[in-house]
Design a protein around this motif. Structure first.
Motif, PDB file in Angstrom:
ATOM      1  N   SER A  54     -10.099   2.783 -11.389  1.00 56.49           N
ATOM      2  CA  SER A  54      -9.173   2.321 -10.346  1.00 56.49           C
ATOM      3  C   SER A  54      -7.806   2.050 -10.960  1.00 56.49           C
ATOM      4  N   ARG A  55      -6.745   2.318 -10.180  1.00 57.13           N
ATOM      5  CA  ARG A  55      -5.380   2.104 -10.661  1.00 57.13           C
ATOM      6  C   ARG A  55      -4.766   0.825 -10.095  1.00 57.13           C
ATOM      7  N   ARG A  58      -1.419   3.880  -5.590  1.00 59.70           N
ATOM      8  CA  ARG A  58      -1.510   5.347  -5.671  1.00 59.70           C
ATOM      9  C   ARG A  58      -2.855   5.824  -5.130  1.00 59.70           C
ATOM     10  N   GLU A  59      -3.719   6.360  -5.952  1.00 59.96           N
ATOM     11  CA  GLU A  59      -4.896   7.020  -5.388  1.00 59.96           C
ATOM     12  C   GLU A  59      -6.075   6.088  -5.147  1.00 59.96           C
ATOM     13  N   SER A  60      -6.137   4.910  -5.787  1.00 60.63           N
ATOM     14  CA  SER A  60      -7.354   4.114  -5.680  1.00 60.63           C
ATOM     15  C   SER A  60      -7.032   2.625  -5.783  1.00 60.63           C
ATOM     16  N   ASP A  64       0.827  -1.212   0.000  1.00 63.65           N
ATOM     17  CA  ASP A  64       0.000   0.000   0.000  1.00 63.65           C
ATOM     18  C   ASP A  64       0.859   1.258   0.000  1.00 63.65           C
ATOM     19  N   THR A 104      -4.556   5.119   4.815  1.00 63.70           N
ATOM     20  CA  THR A 104      -3.567   6.008   4.190  1.00 63.70           C
ATOM     21  C   THR A 104      -4.206   6.968   3.190  1.00 63.70           C
ATOM     22  N   GLY A 105      -5.519   7.113   3.236  1.00 65.40           N
ATOM     23  CA  GLY A 105      -6.195   8.121   2.427  1.00 65.40           C
ATOM     24  C   GLY A 105      -6.492   7.711   1.005  1.00 65.40           C
ATOM     25  N   LYS A 106      -6.398   6.427   0.659  1.00 66.60           N
ATOM     26  CA  LYS A 106      -6.700   5.991  -0.707  1.00 66.60           C
ATOM     27  C   LYS A 106      -8.215   5.795  -0.862  1.00 66.60           C
ATOM     28  N   ARG A 107      -8.659   5.851  -2.113  1.00 67.07           N
ATOM     29  CA  ARG A 107     -10.059   5.544  -2.401  1.00 67.07           C
ATOM     30  C   ARG A 107     -10.174   4.037  -2.661  1.00 67.07           C
TER      31      ARG A 107
END
Length: 517
Positions: free
Chosen positions: A167-168, A116-118, A111, A136-139
């Motif tokens: 999603s990435r 990264r973001e999602s 993680d 950790t603030g991910k979507r």
């Protein structure tokens, strides 16, 4: 798992204090007032923690106990040394492997380093795959597995979901936890290819060793060929050693090296090192343990499916996912099973995508399963219809006899003269009347046999016609018989030389000739 049952008020409160995971064995032990000794309570049968009940073998435990002082005293070797030994056992390239202090440590580093973001993941599933990215603030994009389809994952629908959400990173657990759903190897490879443009695809195979659907179900050999795929494996779950925190990942050397360089120097303890170096001598015991778990799973699935109102889902893990009957609260059932029957189960109301009507039950040997069925039958239905029979009384072990030596030859003894009886001969005993046979507890009156049925219709004999006199046929005068020919008839097959001239009256072998007529 041995915990005194009887002081369960504090133990059940532990489930409400932690909403993310079940309380540990040690927390339950402390809440219950310590271990159960003679007369101190009833032992708990653990259907919560998904361990392998048949491994390690007793010989491995004995060896660990002999080495306990050294294991606790000295530092372990470096992670590279332990990793190389594991890779030599599994046939893996050490450059493609990173070992962690449990799979949870590897999830944490994945993680932090690679997500990264999602992140997209089907639910319900292992909680750390949803909790860790959110911390950790991910979507987290959650793809709900349909209950109507038995929580089976549709790869095409999941790929479409990932595309729609943008999603990435994509993660699947195979088999999935808690339902045990399994995706065949070819479908997992196709999923990895369909998501080749993502930053990362993770295939969590923590419970894959327990599957019997395919001979080689892992996609680890495929992962090392792709730049964005990680396969995660857990050793504690497979080996029944959750207390020894060790797991590993397999990936492309560049991807595995990125994670390996961030791990602490001594992230594996001496217990993990001792077990890894013992495994090469206990391969057959481990393979046998997996066969036993597979056998127990099939039998447990069949037994649970026989309970009225209980829905049982197919599983390829070492656990079974069930849905309780309508109106049953899983929290109440869990607490009563623990307090009244000493059975600890995993109620899944705290899992995303699930509810308190679902339970995950670990596969265990039949004596433990009978106790589970007894508790479920009593609590759910108020009867002992599925109660296990009373255990037989333990057999007392006979003291071991010393080895017998060859008997010595004894001298012959002269027979003594017959002894006259000191008492008059005994009178014959009176005859004992035989008791009548016992009457059956359930008497069923036997009706006399019914009269034979009357025929529906009567078959009458058909009158036979009277024979008519036949006209006399004049016989022809017999012709005199023609004299026998002196020669044989013509032959249609080639006659061997030995039969060229045959005396008259000799029988004809049909193998070589036949009449032309």
């Amino acid at each position: 798992m041995t915990v005194a049952v009887g002081v369960t008020g504090h133990a059940t409160e532990l489930f409400r204090a932690n909403t993310a995971h079940s309380p540990s064995y040690f927390a339950l032990r402390r809440a219950a007032g310590g271990l159960s000794s003679s007369g101190g309570g009833r032992d708990i049968v653990d259907f919560c923690i998904p361990c392998n009940p048949y491994f390690p073998s007793p010989a491995m435990y004995d060896k660990l106990q002999e080495s306990m002082r050294d294991i606790l005293t000295y530092y372990p070797s470096s992670t590279d040394v332990i990793t190389n030994e594991l890779c030599s056992l599994l046939g893996l390239n050490p450059q493609t492997v990173a070992m962690g202090n449990g799979s949870t440590e590897l999830i944490t580093w994945i993680d932090h380093l690679l997500v990264r973001e999602s992140l997209a993941i089907p639910i319900p599933t292992f909680g750390r795959w949803t909790d860790q990215p959110m911390e950790t603030g991910k979507r987290v994009d959650m793809f709900l597995l349909p209950e109507a389809a038995g929580f089976a994952l549709d790869p095409a629908a999941f790929v479409a979901f990932v595309r729609a959400r943008g999603s990435r990173t994509a993660v699947i657990c195979n088999p999935n936890n808690p339902d045990g759903g399994y995706l065949p190897k070819h479908a997992v490879v196709a999923l990895m290819d369909a998501l080749a443009d993502l930053d990362l695809v993770v295939i969590d195979e923590s419970f894959l060793d327990f599957t019997d659907a395919e001979v080689w179900p892992s996609v680890a050999s495929e992962a090392v060929l792709r730049p964005n795929v990680i396969v995660l494996r857990s050793l504690g779950k497979n080996f029944g050693l959750h207390g020894i925190r060790f797991g590993y990942l397999v990936a492309n050397p560049a991807l595995a090296g990125k994670v390996r360089r961030m791990l602490p120097k001594w992230n594996l303890n001496s217990f993990a090192e001792a077990v890894v170096f013992m495994l090469k001598d206990h391969r057959e015991e481990y393979a046998q343990s997996l066969r036993l778990v597979s056998r127990d799973r099939q039998e447990m699935l069949w037994q649970l499916a026989a309970l009225p109102g209980l829905t049982v889902y197919p599983s390829q893990g070492n656990f079974v996912f069930v849905k309780l009957p309508d109106g049953v609260d899983g929290v109440v059932l869990r607490d009563r099973l623990l307090a009244e029957h000493g059975v600890l189960v995993r109620e899944c109301g705290n899992k995303l995508g699930s509810s308190s009507r679902f339970m995950r039950l670990v596969v265990r040997p039949q004596p433990d399963v009978q106790r589970l069925l007894t508790g479920l039958s009593t609590v759910l239905y108020g009867s002992t219809w599925y109660a296990a029979p009373s255990p037989a009384a333990p057999v007392q072990e006979q003291p071991q006899q010393p080895p017998q030596t060859a008997p010595q030859q004894l001298p012959q003894i002269q027979p003594a003269p017959p002894v006259q009886p000191a008492m008059p001969p005994a009178q014959p005993l009176p005859q004992i009347q035989q008791a009548p046979p016992p009457q059956p507890l359930y008497e069923q009156s036997v009706a006399p046999p019914p009269a034979p049925p009357q025929p529906v219709y009567e078959v009458r004999p058909v009158p036979q016609p009277q024979p008519q006199p036949q006209p006399q046929v004049q016989s022809r005068p017999q012709q005199p018989e023609a004299p026998a020919p002196e020669t044989y008839p013509a032959l249609t097959a080639e006659v061997p030389a030995a039969f060229a001239s045959v005396p008259p009256g000799t029988p004809r072998p049909a193998l070589y000739w036949q009449d032309a007529s």
